[in-house]
Design an enzyme around this catalytic site. Structure first.
Site, PDB file in Angstrom:
ATOM      1  N   LYS A  13       0.839  -1.216   0.000  1.00  0.00           N
ATOM      2  CA  LYS A  13       0.000   0.000   0.000  1.00  0.00           C
ATOM      3  C   LYS A  13       0.871   1.261   0.000  1.00  0.00           C
ATOM      4  CE  LYS A  13      -2.196  -1.056   3.865  1.00  0.00           C
ATOM      5  NZ  LYS A  13      -1.619  -2.377   4.196  1.00  0.00           N
ATOM      6  N   ARG A  87      -9.029   0.994   9.217  1.00  0.00           N
ATOM      7  CA  ARG A  87      -8.657  -0.392   9.496  1.00  0.00           C
ATOM      8  C   ARG A  87      -9.746  -1.146  10.245  1.00  0.00           C
ATOM      9  NH1 ARG A  87      -2.798   0.289   9.037  1.00  0.00           N
ATOM     10  NH2 ARG A  87      -1.681  -1.658   9.264  1.00  0.00           N
ATOM     11  N   ARG A 126      11.362  -6.749   4.489  1.00  0.00           N
ATOM     12  CA  ARG A 126      11.259  -5.281   4.436  1.00  0.00           C
ATOM     13  C   ARG A 126      12.253  -4.643   5.406  1.00  0.00           C
ATOM     14  NH1 ARG A 126       5.414  -2.517   4.934  1.00  0.00           N
ATOM     15  NH2 ARG A 126       5.436  -3.229   7.083  1.00  0.00           N
ATOM     16  N   ARG A 160      11.559  -3.148  11.055  1.00  0.00           N
ATOM     17  CA  ARG A 160      10.580  -2.666  12.031  1.00  0.00           C
ATOM     18  C   ARG A 160      10.291  -3.771  13.043  1.00  0.00           C
ATOM     19  NH1 ARG A 160       5.748  -0.217   8.381  1.00  0.00           N
ATOM     20  NH2 ARG A 160       4.562  -1.385   9.904  1.00  0.00           N
ATOM     21  N   ARG A 171      -0.449  -9.592  13.371  1.00  0.00           N
ATOM     22  CA  ARG A 171      -0.990  -8.516  12.532  1.00  0.00           C
ATOM     23  C   ARG A 171      -1.921  -9.089  11.467  1.00  0.00           C
ATOM     24  NH1 ARG A 171       3.986  -5.570  10.228  1.00  0.00           N
ATOM     25  NH2 ARG A 171       2.486  -4.099   9.397  1.00  0.00           N
TER      26      ARG A 171
END
Ligand code: AMP
Length: 217
Positions: A13, A87, A126, A160, A171
């Site tokens: 996103k 969300r 990531r 992260r 998540r």
């Protein structure tokens, strides 16, 4: 123009929002980025937000809606791409309400979809720059020089805390339970377009362009 990008964590996103915002002259409004900057403050709210972020949990709806309200007041008529918001269904309803109050409208809602296994792969590779926030993927979009940020030259990219394997699973579970129903909310209003998020950045951004008619089919 106001556009929402929905989809599971790691679907791309943020990256697609950046590609699109340059093209349509919009600003990217990422609740994740706003929250990460609040979490860096040594205040009570900063510590509370950090605790939720590190655990991969959603921040309560009232805090998020207050934050969005403030941003909308600041930005007014500016074209926006919402990334990571709404969300939950109450957040989507809250946004409907805020936009109506301000006589603004939503133009597009795009849901990016991807295989669950691919999400885990993308999130675990990531990395981001702690200085300027630039985001890399060690497999699909690595920095030119190993571990050095292309944008600002900072040496030492980080993972992260919420991209660590134990948090990713949580998540994804939260996404399926709380965020997937948001797509239904927008299906009912007729705004939802579902776009396949698999493939290269260019392939996905072309699909998005076609779905919002920036590019012919
Ligand atoms: P993101 O950068 O969009 O992946 O968001 C990172 C984290 O920020 C999420 O796992 C949540 O803890 C929090 N977060 C971001 N956006 C929201 C939101 N709209 N509502 C609640 N929590 C959020």
């Amino acid at each position: 123009m106001r556009l929402i990008l929905l989809g599971p964590p790691g679907v791309g996103k943020g990256t697609q929002a950046q590609i699109l915002m340059e093209e349509v002259g919009a600003i990217q409004l990422s609740t994740g980025d706003l929250l990460r900057s609040v979490a860096r403050e040594s205040t009570a709210i900063g510590r509370e937000v950090k605790r939720h972020l590190d655990a991969g949990e959603l921040i309560p709806d009232d805090i998020i809606l207050e934050m969005i309200h403030e941003e909308l007041m600041k930005l007014g008529e500016t074209s926006l791409i919402f990334d990571g918001f709404p969300r939950t269904v109450p957040q989507a309803e809250g946004l409907d309400h805020l936009l109506e109050e301000m006589s603004l409208c939503l133009d597009h809602v795009i849901e990016l979809t991807i295989e669950p296994g691919e999400v885990v792969k993308r999130l675990s590779s990531r990395r981001s720059c702690p200085e300027c926030g630039a985001v890399y993927n060690l497999v699909t979009a690595p920095p030119v020089e190993d571990n050095v940020c292309d944008s600002c030259g900072h040496a030492g990219l980080i993972q992260r805390d919420d991209d660590k394997p134990e948090v990713i699973e949580r998540r994804l579970e939260i996404y399926h339970r709380q965020t997937a129903p948001v797509a239904e909310h927008y299906r009912e209003t007729g705004l939802l377009r579902v776009v396949d998020g698999a493939g290269s950045l260019e392939e996905v951004s072309d699909r998005i362009r076609r779905s919002i008619k920036l590019m012919a089919d």
